[in-house]
Motif scaffolding. Structure first.
Motif, PDB file in Angstrom:
ATOM      1  N   PRO A 148      18.223  12.114   6.127  1.00  0.00           N
ATOM      2  CA  PRO A 148      17.630  12.665   7.353  1.00  0.00           C
ATOM      3  C   PRO A 148      16.457  11.820   7.868  1.00  0.00           C
ATOM      4  N   ASN A 149      15.650  11.267   6.941  1.00  0.00           N
ATOM      5  CA  ASN A 149      14.531  10.424   7.360  1.00  0.00           C
ATOM      6  C   ASN A 149      14.990   9.196   8.135  1.00  0.00           C
ATOM      7  N   GLY A 150      16.121   8.619   7.720  1.00  0.00           N
ATOM      8  CA  GLY A 150      16.632   7.425   8.389  1.00  0.00           C
ATOM      9  C   GLY A 150      17.095   7.760   9.797  1.00  0.00           C
ATOM     10  N   ARG A 154       6.133  14.911   8.076  1.00  0.00           N
ATOM     11  CA  ARG A 154       7.127  14.001   8.674  1.00  0.00           C
ATOM     12  C   ARG A 154       8.478  14.121   7.979  1.00  0.00           C
ATOM     13  N   ARG A 155       8.450  14.180   6.664  1.00  0.00           N
ATOM     14  CA  ARG A 155       9.734  14.239   5.926  1.00  0.00           C
ATOM     15  C   ARG A 155      10.459  15.549   6.226  1.00  0.00           C
ATOM     16  N   GLU A 156       9.742  16.647   6.270  1.00  0.00           N
ATOM     17  CA  GLU A 156      10.432  17.922   6.479  1.00  0.00           C
ATOM     18  C   GLU A 156      10.770  18.158   7.958  1.00  0.00           C
ATOM     19  N   TYR A 204      13.896   7.212  -4.449  1.00  0.00           N
ATOM     20  CA  TYR A 204      13.948   8.246  -5.498  1.00  0.00           C
ATOM     21  C   TYR A 204      14.013   9.633  -4.873  1.00  0.00           C
ATOM     22  N   LEU A 205      13.265   9.812  -3.785  1.00  0.00           N
ATOM     23  CA  LEU A 205      13.331  11.102  -3.073  1.00  0.00           C
ATOM     24  C   LEU A 205      14.704  11.268  -2.433  1.00  0.00           C
ATOM     25  N   HIS A 206      15.256  10.186  -1.910  1.00  0.00           N
ATOM     26  CA  HIS A 206      16.572  10.286  -1.261  1.00  0.00           C
ATOM     27  C   HIS A 206      17.636  10.785  -2.240  1.00  0.00           C
ATOM     28  N   ASP A 258      17.281   3.874   0.553  1.00  0.00           N
ATOM     29  CA  ASP A 258      16.952   5.234   0.982  1.00  0.00           C
ATOM     30  C   ASP A 258      17.700   5.626   2.260  1.00  0.00           C
ATOM     31  N   GLY A 259      18.694   4.824   2.660  1.00  0.00           N
ATOM     32  CA  GLY A 259      19.453   5.123   3.879  1.00  0.00           C
ATOM     33  C   GLY A 259      20.359   6.336   3.693  1.00  0.00           C
ATOM     34  N   ARG A 260      21.107   6.679   4.738  1.00  0.00           N
ATOM     35  CA  ARG A 260      22.005   7.836   4.735  1.00  0.00           C
ATOM     36  C   ARG A 260      21.205   9.117   4.470  1.00  0.00           C
ATOM     37  N   TYR A 286       9.249  -1.264  14.575  1.00  0.00           N
ATOM     38  CA  TYR A 286       9.447  -2.469  15.388  1.00  0.00           C
ATOM     39  C   TYR A 286      10.916  -2.883  15.356  1.00  0.00           C
ATOM     40  N   TRP A 287      11.484  -2.839  14.168  1.00  0.00           N
ATOM     41  CA  TRP A 287      12.898  -3.221  13.933  1.00  0.00           C
ATOM     42  C   TRP A 287      13.828  -2.393  14.828  1.00  0.00           C
ATOM     43  N   GLY A 288      13.634  -1.075  14.825  1.00  0.00           N
ATOM     44  CA  GLY A 288      14.512  -0.192  15.616  1.00  0.00           C
ATOM     45  C   GLY A 288      14.318  -0.393  17.113  1.00  0.00           C
ATOM     46  N   GLY A 315      14.058   8.546  11.896  1.00  0.00           N
ATOM     47  CA  GLY A 315      13.268   7.337  12.193  1.00  0.00           C
ATOM     48  C   GLY A 315      13.922   6.544  13.311  1.00  0.00           C
ATOM     49  N   ILE A 316      15.244   6.416  13.236  1.00  0.00           N
ATOM     50  CA  ILE A 316      15.960   5.668  14.277  1.00  0.00           C
ATOM     51  C   ILE A 316      15.872   6.430  15.608  1.00  0.00           C
ATOM     52  N   ALA A 317      16.107   7.732  15.553  1.00  0.00           N
ATOM     53  CA  ALA A 317      16.026   8.527  16.791  1.00  0.00           C
ATOM     54  C   ALA A 317      14.626   8.427  17.398  1.00  0.00           C
ATOM     55  N   TRP A 318      13.588   8.351  16.547  1.00  0.00           N
ATOM     56  CA  TRP A 318      12.212   8.219  17.052  1.00  0.00           C
ATOM     57  C   TRP A 318      12.069   6.937  17.882  1.00  0.00           C
ATOM     58  N   CYS A 319      12.692   5.857  17.403  1.00  0.00           N
ATOM     59  CA  CYS A 319      12.604   4.585  18.140  1.00  0.00           C
ATOM     60  C   CYS A 319      13.185   4.732  19.544  1.00  0.00           C
ATOM     61  N   PHE A 320      14.079   5.714  19.721  1.00  0.00           N
ATOM     62  CA  PHE A 320      14.744   5.933  21.014  1.00  0.00           C
ATOM     63  C   PHE A 320      14.124   7.123  21.774  1.00  0.00           C
ATOM     64  N   GLY A 376      16.283  -3.956  -0.275  1.00  0.00           N
ATOM     65  CA  GLY A 376      16.897  -2.641  -0.085  1.00  0.00           C
ATOM     66  C   GLY A 376      15.905  -1.666   0.515  1.00  0.00           C
ATOM     67  N   LYS A 377      14.811  -2.175   1.071  1.00  0.00           N
ATOM     68  CA  LYS A 377      13.795  -1.302   1.673  1.00  0.00           C
ATOM     69  C   LYS A 377      12.927  -2.157   2.590  1.00  0.00           C
ATOM     70  N   MET A 378      12.579  -1.590   3.750  1.00  0.00           N
ATOM     71  CA  MET A 378      11.720  -2.305   4.696  1.00  0.00           C
ATOM     72  C   MET A 378      10.414  -1.537   4.800  1.00  0.00           C
ATOM     73  N   GLY A 423       0.780  -1.243   0.000  1.00  0.00           N
ATOM     74  CA  GLY A 423       0.000   0.000   0.000  1.00  0.00           C
ATOM     75  C   GLY A 423       0.807   1.285   0.000  1.00  0.00           C
ATOM     76  N   LEU A 424       2.135   1.164  -0.032  1.00  0.00           N
ATOM     77  CA  LEU A 424       2.974   2.378   0.043  1.00  0.00           C
ATOM     78  C   LEU A 424       3.381   2.842  -1.362  1.00  0.00           C
ATOM     79  N   SER A 425       3.948   4.034  -1.418  1.00  0.00           N
ATOM     80  CA  SER A 425       4.342   4.584  -2.726  1.00  0.00           C
ATOM     81  C   SER A 425       5.665   4.011  -3.221  1.00  0.00           C
TER      82      SER A 425
HETATM   83  P1  FAD Z   1       5.213   6.185   1.855  1.00  0.00           P
HETATM   84  O1  FAD Z   1       4.445   5.728   3.032  1.00  0.00           O
HETATM   85  O2  FAD Z   1       4.642   5.951   0.513  1.00  0.00           O
HETATM   86  O3  FAD Z   1       5.471   7.751   2.098  1.00  0.00           O
HETATM   87  C1  FAD Z   1       5.795   8.670   1.061  1.00  0.00           C
HETATM   88  C2  FAD Z   1       7.009   9.471   1.470  1.00  0.00           C
HETATM   89  O4  FAD Z   1       6.752  10.181   2.680  1.00  0.00           O
HETATM   90  C3  FAD Z   1       8.228   8.621   1.755  1.00  0.00           C
HETATM   91  O5  FAD Z   1       8.940   8.283   0.582  1.00  0.00           O
HETATM   92  C4  FAD Z   1       9.027   9.515   2.693  1.00  0.00           C
HETATM   93  O6  FAD Z   1       9.773  10.460   1.982  1.00  0.00           O
HETATM   94  C5  FAD Z   1       7.933  10.221   3.478  1.00  0.00           C
HETATM   95  N1  FAD Z   1       7.705   9.493   4.738  1.00  0.00           N
HETATM   96  C6  FAD Z   1       6.883   8.452   4.974  1.00  0.00           C
HETATM   97  N2  FAD Z   1       6.957   8.084   6.268  1.00  0.00           N
HETATM   98  C7  FAD Z   1       7.848   8.896   6.866  1.00  0.00           C
HETATM   99  C8  FAD Z   1       8.366   9.010   8.175  1.00  0.00           C
HETATM  100  N3  FAD Z   1       7.950   8.231   9.178  1.00  0.00           N
HETATM  101  N4  FAD Z   1       9.296   9.951   8.426  1.00  0.00           N
HETATM  102  C9  FAD Z   1       9.730  10.777   7.456  1.00  0.00           C
HETATM  103  N5  FAD Z   1       9.270  10.717   6.181  1.00  0.00           N
HETATM  104  C10 FAD Z   1       8.347   9.786   5.891  1.00  0.00           C
HETATM  105  N6  FAD Z   1      12.841   6.905   5.465  1.00  0.00           N
HETATM  106  C11 FAD Z   1      13.751   7.108   4.500  1.00  0.00           C
HETATM  107  O7  FAD Z   1      13.457   7.783   3.510  1.00  0.00           O
HETATM  108  N7  FAD Z   1      15.020   6.610   4.613  1.00  0.00           N
HETATM  109  C12 FAD Z   1      15.401   5.833   5.665  1.00  0.00           C
HETATM  110  O8  FAD Z   1      16.542   5.390   5.735  1.00  0.00           O
HETATM  111  C13 FAD Z   1      14.449   5.590   6.685  1.00  0.00           C
HETATM  112  N8  FAD Z   1      14.781   4.839   7.758  1.00  0.00           N
HETATM  113  C14 FAD Z   1      13.873   4.670   8.772  1.00  0.00           C
HETATM  114  C15 FAD Z   1      14.275   3.926   9.889  1.00  0.00           C
HETATM  115  C16 FAD Z   1      13.397   3.740  10.948  1.00  0.00           C
HETATM  116  C17 FAD Z   1      13.846   2.962  12.163  1.00  0.00           C
HETATM  117  C18 FAD Z   1      12.096   4.293  10.874  1.00  0.00           C
HETATM  118  C19 FAD Z   1      11.128   4.102  12.006  1.00  0.00           C
HETATM  119  C20 FAD Z   1      11.696   5.022   9.760  1.00  0.00           C
HETATM  120  C21 FAD Z   1      12.576   5.221   8.693  1.00  0.00           C
HETATM  121  N9  FAD Z   1      12.209   5.959   7.537  1.00  0.00           N
HETATM  122  C22 FAD Z   1      13.143   6.159   6.552  1.00  0.00           C
HETATM  123  C23 FAD Z   1      10.902   6.629   7.445  1.00  0.00           C
HETATM  124  C24 FAD Z   1       9.793   5.838   6.705  1.00  0.00           C
HETATM  125  O9  FAD Z   1       9.658   4.578   7.256  1.00  0.00           O
HETATM  126  C25 FAD Z   1      10.076   5.737   5.206  1.00  0.00           C
HETATM  127  O10 FAD Z   1      10.231   7.043   4.676  1.00  0.00           O
HETATM  128  C26 FAD Z   1       8.994   5.059   4.393  1.00  0.00           C
HETATM  129  O11 FAD Z   1       8.744   3.783   4.890  1.00  0.00           O
HETATM  130  C27 FAD Z   1       9.440   5.009   2.948  1.00  0.00           C
HETATM  131  O12 FAD Z   1       8.638   4.205   2.160  1.00  0.00           O
HETATM  132  P2  FAD Z   1       7.653   4.797   1.053  1.00  0.00           P
HETATM  133  O13 FAD Z   1       8.363   5.749   0.168  1.00  0.00           O
HETATM  134  O14 FAD Z   1       7.002   3.629   0.371  1.00  0.00           O
HETATM  135  O15 FAD Z   1       6.671   5.571   1.994  1.00  0.00           O
END
Ligand code: FAD
Length: 485
Positions: free
Chosen positions: A435-437, A327-329, A269-271, A431-433, A402-404, A440-445, A393-395, A262-264
């Motif tokens: 700000p979102n990564g 969330r992203r910004e 690509y954004l990274h 999509d690692g390296r 849960y992972w974190g 996300g990790i800091a959020w787990c903590f 290459g993506k979870m 269900g995700l995009s």
């Molecule tokens: P969609 O749900 O389709 O969302 C669309 C876009 O919105 C995403 O591409 C992303 O840019 C943004 N987005 C969605 N969820 C979040 C979120 N929680 N925080 C910030 N932006 C979000 N995101 C990464 O891009 N790179 C990472 O390395 C990464 N590592 C994460 C590690 C942990 C432990 C956690 C809890 C979250 C992490 N995220 C990361 C945030 C989020 O899980 C991913 O952005 C999202 O799963 C990407 O999949 P999608 O493009 O299919 O998301």
């Protein structure tokens, strides 16, 4: 070009074209390819190089030369700037990206302008300080959206040029990467050496054998390519259109269910900046306002802004824009204002204190980084999540939380747990390296969250367990999905 690796909806590029037209000069795009980007391996470089093939094609059509050389970006820009009236760059929020730009600024004589294009609202405009949580950031950024959710007009190039080498009178820094640039290109220099991972990295549909470019860059080839993800703006747009057509209307219901698709899937690509978040947001809004009617297909291709947001915004759109923008910004805000974004000491004081208070609590399970990396824990849900990361290459976003949390629970010290999570995410996630990564990790903590009821190991940091997964979705179906990868 560094962070915004695309030739469309790129504010830095359009600004450069406008200035060049005014000054009666051509535009040259330079990309410095270095094997030394922190944490990046062949999985990431392959995706990046596939994207550069698209950039090259589109720039060519627009009459803009592209020079990609194997050289640290700062050295390359400093050398090329000797021929330039103006240098324009895009913007990155991580330490190394900021250092590169500062180094260029201190070493070139012509004006140097940075243009932000990978967020909707520029990071300092959105907020002048580090935000406490999404709740404090949301109203600030929402207020600005009408002003920033506007399409970017593409400019015609008044002085088109194809041969970048001629523009620089052959004074090119570093080695060529693609075979249509002068001097021996990297693909031929490295072609005869061969290497173990090379076969996995042979790439279809690009003139140049990308595998040999990776060998010449001396990047780590031991991480296999991410199955199912091809880099580049064309593929990004195909995925975006697919998401808008088939998944957006259900996004609010499906996004937290990892057993569904269900995700995009746009985060890689954004990274890499292969897709503009502005383009994504405008197209999503346009589709929703078309209400799924007969003209939806046409609207998917529209870049015109639709009329001001309708009062009854579809729940799918609202949930998607919350992730894509708020969330992203918020993550960009964290990386920009908090210099320790990839360490435990970036957390709020309450979270650091509670984790340290509970550091001595007994751990029922204690795994090494290698055991975690190889998905060898007692927990088959966690193992499935790690395997998804290794193979795709993506979870899934929900499993990432849960992972974190479990890495924190199964590691002796919270600092080490944070570090392991960063390393695994940065190594295996396309999509690692990002700000979102780190966010996300800091959020787990505990970052961007509030204190919860106190318990072992986690202290007041929010806890997650397998029973919660079972309650929320069919986690066995998720495990089966991963097993079928
Ligand atoms: P969609 O749900 O389709 O969302 C669309 C876009 O919105 C995403 O591409 C992303 O840019 C943004 N987005 C969605 N969820 C979040 C979120 N929680 N925080 C910030 N932006 C979000 N995101 C990464 O891009 N790179 C990472 O390395 C990464 N590592 C994460 C590690 C942990 C432990 C956690 C809890 C979250 C992490 N995220 C990361 C945030 C989020 O899980 C991913 O952005 C999202 O799963 C990407 O999949 P999608 O493009 O299919 O998301």
């Amino acid at each position: 070009m560094q962070a915004s690796q695309r030739a469309e909806t790129n504010h830095a590029l359009e600004y450069a074209i406008g200035e060049a037209n005014k000054q009666g000069l051509p535009v040259l795009v330079f990309f410095g390819l270095t094997g030394g980007v922190p944490g990046a391996n062949a999985r990431h470089y392959r995706f990046l190089l596939e994207g550069l093939c698209d950039v090259r094609e589109t720039l060519r059509r627009r009459g803009i030369a592209l020079i990609v050389r194997r050289i640290p970006p700062v050295e390359g820009v400093v050398a090329i700037a000797r021929h330039a009236a103006l240098v324009v760059t895009d913007r990155g929020y991580l330490r190394y990206q900021r250092q590169w730009r500062e180094a260029v600024a201190s070493r070139i004589d012509c004006p140097f302008i940075q243009v932000e294009s990978d967020v909707i609202v520029p990071v300092e405009t959105a907020s002048p300080k580090e935000e406490y949580a999404a709740a404090t950031f949301r109203p600030k950024i929402r207020r600005l959206l009408d002003a920033y959710l506007v399409p970017l007009q593409e400019r015609d190039v008044a002085y088109p040029v194809r041969d970048g080498a001629a523009l620089l009178q052959g004074d090119l820094p570093g080695d060529a990467v693609f075979s249509d640039e002068t001097k021996e290109p990297l693909d031929r220099q490295a072609g005869e050496k061969g290497c173990a991972g090379e076969q996995a990295y042979a790439i279809e549909g690009c003139d140049d054998p990308l595998a040999s470019i990776l060998v010449a860059l001396s990047v780590d080839l031991s991480i296999p390519p991410a199955a199912g993800f091809r880099g580049g703006s064309r593929e990004a747009r195909r995925r975006l259109d697919n998401f808008l057509r088939l998944k957006l209307s259900r996004y609010h219901e499906d996004k937290n269910d990892p057993s569904l698709d269900g995700l995009s899937e746009l985060s890689p690509y954004l990274h890499f900046g292969q897709l503009s978040p502005l383009e994504v947001a405008l197209k999503a809004r346009a589709v929703c306002q078309a209400g799924g009617g007969a003209n939806k297909e046409a609207l998917l291709r529209e870049t015109e802004a639709p009329p001001a947001a309708a009062a009854e915004v579809a729940p799918g759109l609202a949930a998607f824009l919350e992730e894509l923008i708020v969330r992203r910004e918020l993550a960009m805000n964290f990386a920009y204002y908090n210099p320790g974004y990839d360490r435990l000491d970036s957390l709020p004081a309450w979270a650091q204190a509670t984790l340290h208070t509970h550091q001595a609590d007994g751990r029922e399970f204690n795994y090494t980084k290698a055991e975690l990396a190889e998905a060898r824990t007692h927990d088959r849900f966690w193992n499935a999540a790690q395997k998804e990361l290794l193979l795709r290459g993506k979870m899934h976003g929900y499993m990432r939380m849960y992972w974190g949390k479990k890495i924190l629970e199964w590691t002796a010290e919270p600092e080490t747990a944070f570090q392991i999570a960063v390393e695994l995410n940065d190594t295996y996630a396309l999509d690692g390296r990002d700000p979102n990564g780190y966010t996300g990790i800091a959020w787990c903590f505990g970052k961007h969250d509030r204190p919860w009821g106190e318990r072992a190991i986690f202290g007041k940091v929010r806890y997650m367990n397998a029973a919660g997964l079972r309650r929320k979705f069919d986690v066995d179906a998720y495990v089966r999905r991963v097993e079928n990868l």
